[in-house]
Design an enzyme around this catalytic site. Sequence first.
Site, PDB file in Angstrom:
ATOM      1  N   ASP A   1       0.867  -1.160   0.000  1.00 33.66           N
ATOM      2  CA  ASP A   1       0.000   0.000   0.000  1.00 33.66           C
ATOM      3  C   ASP A   1       0.918   1.227   0.000  1.00 33.66           C
ATOM      4  OD1 ASP A   1      -2.321   1.638   0.386  1.00 33.66           O
ATOM      5  OD2 ASP A   1      -1.885   1.689   2.527  1.00 33.66           O
TER       6      ASP A   1
ATOM      7  N   ASP B   1      -0.204   5.067   0.923  1.00 32.02           N
ATOM      8  CA  ASP B   1      -0.472   6.052   1.958  1.00 32.02           C
ATOM      9  C   ASP B   1      -0.437   5.405   3.343  1.00 32.02           C
ATOM     10  OD1 ASP B   1      -2.192   8.693   0.474  1.00 32.02           O
ATOM     11  OD2 ASP B   1      -1.552   6.933  -0.638  1.00 32.02           O
TER      12      ASP B   1
ATOM     13  N   SER C   1      -2.321   0.898  -4.664  1.00 31.83           N
ATOM     14  CA  SER C   1      -2.777   1.963  -3.776  1.00 31.83           C
ATOM     15  C   SER C   1      -4.146   2.492  -4.162  1.00 31.83           C
ATOM     16  CB  SER C   1      -1.762   3.117  -3.814  1.00 31.83           C
ATOM     17  OG  SER C   1      -2.251   4.239  -3.125  1.00 31.83           O
TER      18      SER C   1
ATOM     19  N   ASP D   1      -1.873  -0.758   5.863  1.00 34.59           N
ATOM     20  CA  ASP D   1      -2.313  -0.316   7.185  1.00 34.59           C
ATOM     21  C   ASP D   1      -3.816  -0.332   7.366  1.00 34.59           C
ATOM     22  OD1 ASP D   1      -2.487   2.035   5.374  1.00 34.59           O
ATOM     23  OD2 ASP D   1      -3.158   3.052   7.199  1.00 34.59           O
TER      24      ASP D   1
END
Length: 337
Positions: free
Chosen positions: A132, A134, A220, A288
Amino acid sequence: MPQHSIAFSTLAQQDDLSLSNHLNLNTWYDFDHASLVADAPGSLTYVVIFSFQLGMHVANFAQQLEQWGGELVGVVRYEAHADLPPAFAFAISNADAQLNDQVKAYSAENGVQCAALVNPPKLSQAGLLVMDMDSTAITIECIDEIARLGGVYDEVAAVTAQAMAGQLDFSESLRQRVAKLAGIKLDLVDDLKSQLPLMPGVEQLCAVLRENNWHLAIASGGFIPFAKQVQSVLNLDKIHANQLDDDGAALVGTVSGQIVDAQEKARFLAQYREQLQLPKSQTMAIGDGANDLLMMQEAGLGVAVHGKEKVVAQAPAAITAGSLAQLLYFLTIPLRD
């Protein structure tokens, strides 16, 4: 099987520094009570523990493992990278189904990093890492920072809150948030893009993986201009992100093309893995957010990095603090023969 052994009582009574005098690096030590019956290939669970200050945690953790079920077979002290302190891995046969949850709880309660792994990827073999972007490869959420620049952060945050509450799916929430960015000048976006803060340790992680013939990619829910910048800095092989539309001077408030949501991230990983002709076991996915969980499940090893509490609970493994270079601990366990 290893020819070295250590009394469990010795391990359970000494701190990390003392154990360094008993355990040679990369050498498995059988416990004095361990079964002499050889385990079938792939039947072991490896439970790792690492931190820059372990102290008595290795001893305490070993005693917890004894109580949690399964047979504690052996222990190894190993070095994942010269810049990281040695870690410890325990081999467990017939591990209890609750072991992963118990290990995560111990990590949260004691401020150390722990994970239970079965057939982990190997750094020494070619592999694939999909990240990922961000709050994973970089420390910020790009859409939030663009919104701040345009003075619409609170409006974007309100939509984000709806999505977090389950009132909007990712694609709809993304479209609604991007709509609020209409009119923001591209020069502001370019300034943000030029100074993206990388997550600590990600440069070191990517460099080591590339040296060992791993392929590196980003999947992403963020935007292509930022993913391209990260690709350039980290020398990534591929990126997959959302197209943020503009009129040449400002954002127009739309995205075009396939929305990169949870399903699309997982699809991208699977397709790239097949293109590279890699086994699933040699793939790792990190992120996350909940939007990364399907991608983690599609990988041989999924790791929540600095993730939300619910994501940490559902991910196969987690790193909750410190450098992303610590992911190397998961890839360098000296597996028992």
